[in-house]
Scaffold this motif. Sequence first.
Motif, short mmCIF file in Angstrom:
data_model
loop_
_atom_site.label_atom_id
_atom_site.label_comp_id
_atom_site.label_asym_id
_atom_site.label_seq_id
_atom_site.Cartn_x
_atom_site.Cartn_y
_atom_site.Cartn_z
N ALA A 1 -148.16 14.75 146.53
CA ALA A 1 -147.89 14.32 145.15
C ALA A 1 -146.50 13.71 145.04
N PHE A 2 -145.52 14.30 145.75
CA PHE A 2 -144.17 13.73 145.75
C PHE A 2 -144.18 12.35 146.38
N PHE A 3 -144.89 12.20 147.49
CA PHE A 3 -145.00 10.90 148.15
C PHE A 3 -145.63 9.89 147.20
N ALA A 4 -146.63 10.33 146.42
CA ALA A 4 -147.33 9.41 145.52
C ALA A 4 -146.47 9.03 144.32
N ARG A 5 -145.94 10.02 143.61
CA ARG A 5 -145.12 9.78 142.42
C ARG A 5 -144.06 10.88 142.37
N PRO A 6 -142.90 10.64 142.97
CA PRO A 6 -141.91 11.70 143.15
C PRO A 6 -141.51 12.41 141.87
N TYR A 7 -141.21 11.65 140.84
CA TYR A 7 -140.70 12.27 139.61
C TYR A 7 -141.78 13.11 138.93
N THR A 8 -143.01 12.59 138.93
CA THR A 8 -144.13 13.34 138.34
C THR A 8 -144.32 14.67 139.06
N ALA A 9 -144.24 14.65 140.39
CA ALA A 9 -144.42 15.87 141.17
C ALA A 9 -143.30 16.87 140.91
N VAL A 10 -142.09 16.38 140.79
CA VAL A 10 -140.96 17.27 140.55
C VAL A 10 -141.11 17.97 139.20
N LEU A 11 -141.50 17.22 138.16
CA LEU A 11 -141.65 17.82 136.83
C LEU A 11 -142.75 18.87 136.83
N PHE A 12 -143.85 18.59 137.56
CA PHE A 12 -144.95 19.55 137.59
C PHE A 12 -144.57 20.79 138.40
N ALA A 13 -143.87 20.58 139.51
CA ALA A 13 -143.57 21.70 140.40
C ALA A 13 -142.45 22.59 139.86
N LEU B 1 -144.82 24.16 132.02
CA LEU B 1 -145.18 22.74 132.02
C LEU B 1 -145.04 22.13 130.63
N VAL B 2 -145.21 22.94 129.60
CA VAL B 2 -145.07 22.45 128.23
C VAL B 2 -143.63 22.02 127.96
N VAL B 3 -142.70 22.54 128.76
CA VAL B 3 -141.29 22.17 128.61
C VAL B 3 -140.90 21.10 129.62
N SER B 4 -141.22 21.32 130.89
CA SER B 4 -140.71 20.44 131.94
C SER B 4 -141.23 19.01 131.81
N ILE B 5 -142.49 18.83 131.42
CA ILE B 5 -143.04 17.48 131.36
C ILE B 5 -142.46 16.67 130.21
N PRO B 6 -142.50 17.15 128.95
CA PRO B 6 -141.91 16.34 127.87
C PRO B 6 -140.42 16.11 128.03
N VAL B 7 -139.69 17.15 128.43
CA VAL B 7 -138.24 16.99 128.59
C VAL B 7 -137.94 16.02 129.72
N PRO C 1 -150.70 7.86 126.24
CA PRO C 1 -149.40 8.18 126.84
C PRO C 1 -149.58 8.72 128.26
N TYR C 2 -149.91 7.83 129.18
CA TYR C 2 -150.35 8.27 130.51
C TYR C 2 -149.24 8.91 131.33
N TYR C 3 -147.98 8.68 131.00
CA TYR C 3 -146.92 9.39 131.72
C TYR C 3 -146.95 10.89 131.41
N HIS C 4 -147.59 11.26 130.31
CA HIS C 4 -147.72 12.68 129.94
C HIS C 4 -149.09 13.24 130.33
N PHE C 5 -149.75 12.60 131.29
CA PHE C 5 -151.11 13.00 131.67
C PHE C 5 -151.17 14.48 132.08
N ASP C 6 -150.16 14.96 132.80
CA ASP C 6 -150.17 16.35 133.28
C ASP C 6 -150.13 17.37 132.15
N LEU C 7 -149.74 16.94 130.94
CA LEU C 7 -149.75 17.88 129.81
C LEU C 7 -151.16 18.36 129.48
#
Length: 686
Positions: free
Chosen positions: A203-215, A342-348, A376-382
């Motif tokens: 996931a980090f290799f695919a989209r680093p920032y997205t993976a960091v926020l989720f992890a 995740l409710v905090v890390s993703i939006p922030v 709002p696809y950048y917030h997909f993990d929400l």
Amino acid sequence: MAGVETTARRLLATVRERTRDPETRWRIAVALLAAIGGATVLLLATRVFPYHSLNHDEGVYLQQARMLLDGQLFLRPPVPEAFRPWFFVESPEGMYSKYSPVVPALYAPALALGVPRVTLALVGAGIVALVTAIGAELFDRPTGLLAGVAVLASPLFLINAATFLPYAPTTLLNLLFAFSYLRADRTGSRRLAAAAGGAIGLAFFARPYTAVLFAAPFVLHALWTLRTRERDVWLRQVTVAAVGLVGVAAALGYNAVVTGSALEFPYHAFAPRDGVGFGTRELLGREIEYTPELAARSNARALETFARDWAPAGLLGVATAAVGLAVALRRRTPRRLALAGLVVSIPVGEAYFWGTLNVLGEIGDPGDGLIASLGPYYHFDLLVPLSLFAALALRTAGSRAWTVLDRRLDPHKALAASLALAAVVAAVGGAAVVTTAADPIDRNRVVTDHYEAAYEPFEEQSFENALVFLPQPYGPWLNHPFQPLQNDAGYDGPAVYALEERPFEVVDSFPDRSLYRYSFRNPWPPIAGEPVEPRLRPIRLAEGDVVSLSIAAGLPTYAQSVSIVLESDDSRERTAVAAGDELALALAVGDGAATLDGPGIEQPVRVPVEGRATVDLELFVDYGTGAGFSYALSLPVETGDGTTRALSPRLQLCELAHRCDGAAAYVPGETRQGQFLHTTFEVTEQ
């Protein structure tokens, strides 16, 4: 016949026997729910997005998948200016995508088999299954099934999972990490710990920032577990981290190969001021000062849109999830707190990224920007915590309702009342789901109707060995916007698509191919109004000492005169003639000049032409009131060593005078009475 009946009875008995096992019933339920999710995604992908979406990044990932199938990380086209795909970086080694190869690698196998959208179905099914499994892991199995239904009911999931964009595949990897991590935490399995590390590393290799926020919340959970100093716990968490770092190392190694620096990501090489952080942000000429205040406004707008239009059942689903979050916090465990994190890390975290602002377009206009069609696809993990907490709320409410009914009513009446209550909840929720999902699906269908009209000539034309020149409505990029018109990585497919940049070099690079030019009338953007009127026209390469172009232009009965402008790269000449029923002209190119002559022209008009150039001819048909329309012809020519070469001209009919902007192609049959434009090449050998 009796034998068949006996076999059927035995088979039915076997099925009944096996489905008595709760574990088997659970697996069947998860599989069925996942299959429904995959089938729904496949249906939307084929019916709503047959020509892809408004987000032209789909073409980037598909082009990269084609490259991987050919074992290439770089494209090396014969004429780079004519073959640069959207969001590709030019380098001494060749062109490479600004995105990592992980998501294209997922798309590549099905693309090789000719069924690329099967991957979308599998990703969609996997997301539903993993959300269900995480719900069972954190709460119980009924809650997990409800969570799977909730994510399946989300328009954000349905729309984005049906496109070749990276958000759903990256969420699939994040979910695989979360499930493996939580199961390993409960069972102590190091294999699952390794799987968790591998998933988050990819996931980090695919989209680093997205993976960091989720992890991030799970990293905090891991650090909390280390307080016990138990050897097994330390070994398990070290396993997660070590395998995860392999994915990080792979990403850095890929950076070193394509950009020359392990710490420079391809997206940064494409646009150094793109990415996370405040301050001056810039991408392809769009530059803004991204401040915390602007970040707060844009993300508040994105979250509002998410809650109202893209969450499962819209605001009703968000309100239900809020109740579930309250329940989870009251019955909190460290594992549930990780999910709540995740409710905090993703939006922030997303507020720190200006991409959310770009998705919105105009912040105050709900119908502007890609968010109107794709959400709002950048917030997909929400969707992950929202679906799980909504499911927890429904499960808790259902359990309490049953307890109350069971105490106050006899068993039969309690069952009937509970079924009636469930039916009411399902009806209300179902109506909210349908209402929420209908709007984005309808908006994207409108886009597809436009695309269907635009690509109709390609549906009707089969290519065997063709070279097709494409227009540039959004600048010098391939697949922006023409995503379905993609080149094989080796430029050896039945059709090769090129921009008309350095056209003679392109033609010389593909000498044995039939030549075509694609053009259209009306503005291209699918949300701009009427669909375009397309034209796919065979074109000719003429070569000789002198190349002449015979031109016949129709003049309506109310035309009074025709103003003529002949222009080359370095010169511009004018003349005028009286109007008749038809204007017949001859444009000859040779001996270092382009010469225009014809009836009514007192003296031939001449402009110099040297080397490779474009000769432009504009015919303004004047109604006598200052109003009128224009014919415009653009003739690519090449002169040298006493020889002239020319390609069939680009033809435009501009109803707004002097506004031939590329969206006014001459399309026979799409004109008013008396309007037509015909051209014929003649070659003269001296």
